[in-house]
Motif scaffolding. Structure first.
Motif, PDB file in Angstrom:
ATOM      1  N   LYS A   1       0.813  -1.219   0.000  1.00  0.00           N
ATOM      2  CA  LYS A   1       0.000   0.000   0.000  1.00  0.00           C
ATOM      3  C   LYS A   1       0.847   1.271   0.000  1.00  0.00           C
ATOM      4  O   LYS A   1       0.334   2.363   0.059  1.00  0.00           O
ATOM      5  CB  LYS A   1      -0.947  -0.009   1.188  1.00  0.00           C
TER       6      LYS A   1
ATOM      7  N   ARG B   1      -1.337   5.906   8.478  1.00  0.00           N
ATOM      8  CA  ARG B   1      -1.882   4.581   8.177  1.00  0.00           C
ATOM      9  C   ARG B   1      -2.009   3.703   9.421  1.00  0.00           C
ATOM     10  O   ARG B   1      -2.399   2.541   9.320  1.00  0.00           O
ATOM     11  CB  ARG B   1      -0.978   3.859   7.166  1.00  0.00           C
ATOM     12  N   LYS B   2      -1.702   4.232  10.595  1.00  0.00           N
ATOM     13  CA  LYS B   2      -1.649   3.414  11.814  1.00  0.00           C
ATOM     14  C   LYS B   2      -2.917   2.602  12.061  1.00  0.00           C
ATOM     15  O   LYS B   2      -2.839   1.463  12.520  1.00  0.00           O
ATOM     16  CB  LYS B   2      -1.334   4.278  13.036  1.00  0.00           C
ATOM     17  N   GLU B   3      -4.056   3.161  11.763  1.00  0.00           N
ATOM     18  CA  GLU B   3      -5.328   2.454  12.024  1.00  0.00           C
ATOM     19  C   GLU B   3      -5.451   1.173  11.201  1.00  0.00           C
ATOM     20  O   GLU B   3      -6.110   0.230  11.640  1.00  0.00           O
ATOM     21  CB  GLU B   3      -6.511   3.382  11.733  1.00  0.00           C
ATOM     22  N   SER B   4      -4.827   1.138  10.051  1.00  0.00           N
ATOM     23  CA  SER B   4      -4.972  -0.026   9.169  1.00  0.00           C
ATOM     24  C   SER B   4      -3.741  -0.931   9.147  1.00  0.00           C
ATOM     25  O   SER B   4      -3.753  -1.958   8.470  1.00  0.00           O
ATOM     26  CB  SER B   4      -5.291   0.443   7.745  1.00  0.00           C
TER      27      SER B   4
ATOM     28  N   GLN C   1      -0.896  -3.651  10.324  1.00  0.00           N
ATOM     29  CA  GLN C   1      -0.750  -4.817  11.176  1.00  0.00           C
ATOM     30  C   GLN C   1       0.145  -4.422  12.352  1.00  0.00           C
ATOM     31  O   GLN C   1       1.014  -3.555  12.225  1.00  0.00           O
ATOM     32  CB  GLN C   1      -0.124  -5.962  10.381  1.00  0.00           C
TER      33      GLN C   1
END
Length: 175
Positions: free
Chosen positions: A60, A67-70, A72
């Motif tokens: 991505k 992008r922390k919320e998405s 791993q």
């Protein structure tokens, strides 16, 4: 392996690991973590400081804080404050790493433009294509040497024959 990678980098003239920045096109974070631990040990600094010099790119794009919320859980320590960047080439142009490491298992992801960008920013760019088999290597030895005008330091996880470029023979390292 991390010690070997760092030794490869430090063998080039004017290369010091404390000045290195790395961009790793990856599937996981294991190699990046090992490199960060080795950098931390050599520089006698916290591993968190070493991680700041290592940028990861996944399917991505650049791993960034937005992008922390998405992400791993194992990618969270690698999320840097930076604008999102989707493509490897753009990440190389913006971050200007001295080392480009491929561990994605996706062949031909180090494009001519990405290697040329590495060469534009580094006298001796270190290009490591660690994926194997050879068909999954991020670029070939011949491509790395040709696209960098013979200035790359190249090693791979797959075997490549020596490369002739501008009358010089380059032996390819295999890790």
């Amino acid at each position: 392996m991390s010690a070997i990678l760092l030794q490869s980098y430090e063998k080039a003239p004017s290369h010091c690991i404390s000045d290195a920045s790395l961009c790793n096109l990856q599937a996981g974070t294991g190699i990046a973590e090992l490199i960060a631990l080795e950098m931390s040990k050599r520089a006698n600094t916290p591993v968190e400081e070493a991680r700041k010099k290592i940028w990861l790119v996944d399917s991505k794009g650049l791993i960034v804080s937005s992008r922390k919320e998405s992400l791993q859980h194992f990618k969270l320590p690698w999320a840097h404050e930076h604008e999102p960047v989707q493509e490897l080439l753009d990440a190389v142009k913006e971050i200007k790493p001295s080392v480009l490491i491929g561990t994605s298992g996706v062949g031909r992801t180090f494009t001519k433009e990405a290697v040329e960008a590495m060469a534009a920013n580094n006298e001796k760019p270190l290009i490591l294509t660690l994926s194997n088999p050879t068909s999954q290597s991020e670029c070939t030895a011949e491509e790395a040497y040709t696209w960098s005008e013979g200035r790359a330091i190249f090693a791979s996880g797959s075997p490549f024959p020596p490369v002739e470029y501008n009358g010089k023979t380059y032996a390819t390292g295999q890790l």
